[in-house]
Design a protein around this motif. Sequence first.
Motif, PDB file in Angstrom:
ATOM      1  N   GLU A  46       0.824  -1.197   0.000  1.00  0.00           N
ATOM      2  CA  GLU A  46       0.000   0.000   0.000  1.00  0.00           C
ATOM      3  C   GLU A  46       0.863   1.254   0.000  1.00  0.00           C
ATOM      4  O   GLU A  46       1.928   1.301   0.615  1.00  0.00           O
ATOM      5  N   ASP A  62      -5.632   8.115   4.668  1.00  0.00           N
ATOM      6  CA  ASP A  62      -6.164   8.421   5.991  1.00  0.00           C
ATOM      7  C   ASP A  62      -5.472   7.638   7.103  1.00  0.00           C
ATOM      8  O   ASP A  62      -5.392   8.119   8.236  1.00  0.00           O
ATOM      9  N   SER A  63      -4.976   6.451   6.801  1.00  0.00           N
ATOM     10  CA  SER A  63      -4.380   5.607   7.818  1.00  0.00           C
ATOM     11  C   SER A  63      -3.126   6.208   8.452  1.00  0.00           C
ATOM     12  O   SER A  63      -2.786   5.865   9.587  1.00  0.00           O
ATOM     13  N   GLU A  89      -0.100  -1.728  13.768  1.00  0.00           N
ATOM     14  CA  GLU A  89      -0.513  -1.947  12.390  1.00  0.00           C
ATOM     15  C   GLU A  89       0.386  -1.263  11.365  1.00  0.00           C
ATOM     16  O   GLU A  89       0.226  -1.470  10.160  1.00  0.00           O
ATOM     17  N   ASP A  90       1.332  -0.449  11.824  1.00  0.00           N
ATOM     18  CA  ASP A  90       2.326   0.130  10.932  1.00  0.00           C
ATOM     19  C   ASP A  90       3.468  -0.832  10.634  1.00  0.00           C
ATOM     20  O   ASP A  90       4.324  -0.531   9.787  1.00  0.00           O
TER      21      ASP A  90
END
Length: 119
Positions: A46, A62-63, A89-90
Amino acid sequence: QVQLVESGGGSVQPGGSLKLSCVASGITFRLYVIHWYRQAPGKERELVASISPSAVSTNYPDSVKGRFTISRDDAKNEAYLTMNNLKPEDTAVYYCRAQQVITRLGDYWGQGTQVTVSS
């Protein structure tokens, strides 16, 4: 020979910060859009940040918006990704991509650097 080399990855606790670097050689760096991507195990790659030539514009999903900042120093053929308030989550391998405005004339990827966020 074109080369993009990422560095600065490592292991940090949630809420911590890292600054990644991407050093380019063999290209006219100032003519390229620079992107940072990431890929976590079992997930698709991504896009997390982009910066245009001359830093006219930047783009974030946005994340990461508000936490990550992309920048560039054309005199050093170098781009950066500053990451703050990191979350589990990174966690991913982060890749630098240099894309010429006329894409067919240049599109290159680095080898990636691992970022791990865990308690």
